[in-house]
Design an enzyme around this catalytic site. Structure first.
Site, PDB file in Angstrom:
ATOM      1  N   GLN A  14     -12.221  38.455 -39.783  1.00 44.60           N
ATOM      2  CA  GLN A  14     -13.658  38.542 -40.005  1.00 44.60           C
ATOM      3  C   GLN A  14     -14.376  38.940 -38.715  1.00 44.60           C
ATOM      4  OE1 GLN A  14     -13.292  34.407 -41.845  1.00 44.60           O
ATOM      5  NE2 GLN A  14     -15.099  35.163 -42.895  1.00 44.60           N
TER       6      GLN A  14
ATOM      7  N   HIS B 179     -14.977  43.025 -41.564  1.00 42.62           N
ATOM      8  CA  HIS B 179     -16.391  43.221 -41.248  1.00 42.62           C
ATOM      9  C   HIS B 179     -16.615  44.370 -40.261  1.00 42.62           C
ATOM     10  CE1 HIS B 179     -17.035  38.756 -42.516  1.00 42.62           C
ATOM     11  NE2 HIS B 179     -16.927  39.577 -43.540  1.00 42.62           N
TER      12      HIS B 179
ATOM     13  N   ASN C 157      -8.873  24.754 -37.932  1.00 38.54           N
ATOM     14  CA  ASN C 157     -10.313  24.895 -37.736  1.00 38.54           C
ATOM     15  C   ASN C 157     -10.907  23.554 -37.331  1.00 38.54           C
ATOM     16  OD1 ASN C 157     -12.595  26.824 -37.985  1.00 38.54           O
ATOM     17  ND2 ASN C 157     -13.380  25.301 -39.420  1.00 38.54           N
TER      18      ASN C 157
END
Length: 256
Positions: free
Chosen positions: A102, A122, A221
Site C-alpha cells: 500500500q 496505490h 502490526n
C-alpha cells in the site's frame, strides 16, 4: 488438495509467501504513517485534501500546497530499513515471494526486491502523470521545476495538470494491479500483513481472501486489525526486529 511429499533427496518445496505491507513497515525509515496514533491524518486533517483528487483538480492553491508537501516529503531521502531488507533477503533465499504494498515510497525495490515481484496498489511517488494525456515522467524532474519557480508545473506534452503517480482519495485502483494481487492472495500458502491497519479497502480484503483460500495468515502490526481473529498468528512487536526474525524462520523452515 493433496500435496505429494518430497523424496528424501529433494529439497523441501518452498511455499508461495505473499507479504502485504502498509505504512508501518516504513516508519523506521523516517516516513510517518497516516492512521496510527501519531499519524498525519490525525495530526492535520486538512492534509488529506492535498491527496484528494477532486480537491486537487479543482483548486490551484491545493495543487501548489501539494507540490510544496512533495518537496518536503521524507520519502525521497528515506533508505530501506531492516524490514525491507529482510523481505528482499527472503526472496534471494529461493522462496517464492510476492510483495503487495500500500506504500508509494519504492523502498522494497530499493532494498533489492525485483520490480516485477512488487505490486504497488496505490502507485508510486517517484513518478508523475498527466491527468489529461497520461504521459509519465520522473518526480525528480517535476520537483526541479518547482524549485526553479513553477509552483504548479504543467505537463510538458499537452499542458495538462500533473499529479503524483499515486492513487489519490477518490480515484480507483488500477484494476490490473488489483486483479494480480487478488490472484496472489488466492495462491499464497503464507500471507503476511505487515504494518497495515487493514482498514483501507480493497487492499485490506486481500488478507481475508488469503485466509479463505487456506493461507496461513500472520499479522504484524502495533494496533489491532479487523482481521486478527482470522490470523494464525498476531505479532505486536516492533516490525524492524520482528519481521527479520519471522522471515528468517520461513527461509530456514519453508514448509512450516
Amino acid at each position: 488438495m493433496t500435496r505429494t511429499a518430497p523424496s528424501p533427496d529433494q529439497p523441501p518445496r518452498r511455499p508461495l509467501v505473499a507479504i502485504l505491507t502498509g505504512a508501518g513497515i516504513s516508519t523506521d525509515s523516517g516516513i510517518p504513517d497516516y492512521r496510527g496514533p501519531n499519524g498525519l491524518w490525525r495530526r492535520d486533517p486538512e492534509a488529506e485534501k492535498l491527496v484528494t483528487y477532486d480537491a486537487y483538480m479543482g483548486d490551484p492553491e491545493i495543487r501548489r500546497r501539494s507540490w510544496r508537501m512533495r518537496q518536503e516529503s521524507p520519502a525521497f531521502r528515506a533508505q530501506p530499513n531492516a524490514a525491507h531488507e529482510a523481505v528482499a533477503r527472503l526472496e534471494r533465499s529461493g522462496t517464492p515471494v510476492r510483495v503487495i504494498t500500500q506504500n508509494v515510497d519504492g523502498l522494497h525495490q530499493r532494498a533489492g526486491m525485483p520490480e516485477r515481484k512488487v505490486l504497488e496498489l496505490h502507485g508510486t511517488v517517484r513518478k508523475v502523470t498527466c491527468t489529461r494525456c497520461h504521459a509519465r515522467s520522473s518526480m525528480e524532474e517535476a520537483l526541479a521545476r518547482v524549485a526553479a519557480g513553477e509552483p504548479d508545473p504543467a505537463c510538458l506534452v499537452c499542458g495538462g495538470i500533473l499529479k503524483s503517480a499515486t492513487v489519490m482519495f477518490g480515484e480507483r485502483l488500477d484494476p490490473q494491479v488489483l486483479g494480480t494481487a487478488l490472484g496472489v492472495a488466492k495462491a499464497a500458502e503464507v500471507f503476511l500483513a505487515v504494518g497495515t491497519t487493514l482498514q483501507v479497502q480493497p487492499a485490506a480484503s486481500l488478507a481475508g481472501v488469503a485466509a479463505e483460500h487456506g493461507a496461513r495468515l500472520i499479522i504484524v502490526n502495533a494496533e489491532p486489525t479487523p482481521y486478527d481473529e482470522l490470523a494464525a498468528e498476531v505479532i505486536r512487536e516492533p516490525i524492524g526486529s520482528a519481521l527479520p526474525r519471522l522471515l528468517a524462520g520461513l527461509a530456514e523452515h519453508p514448509s512450516n
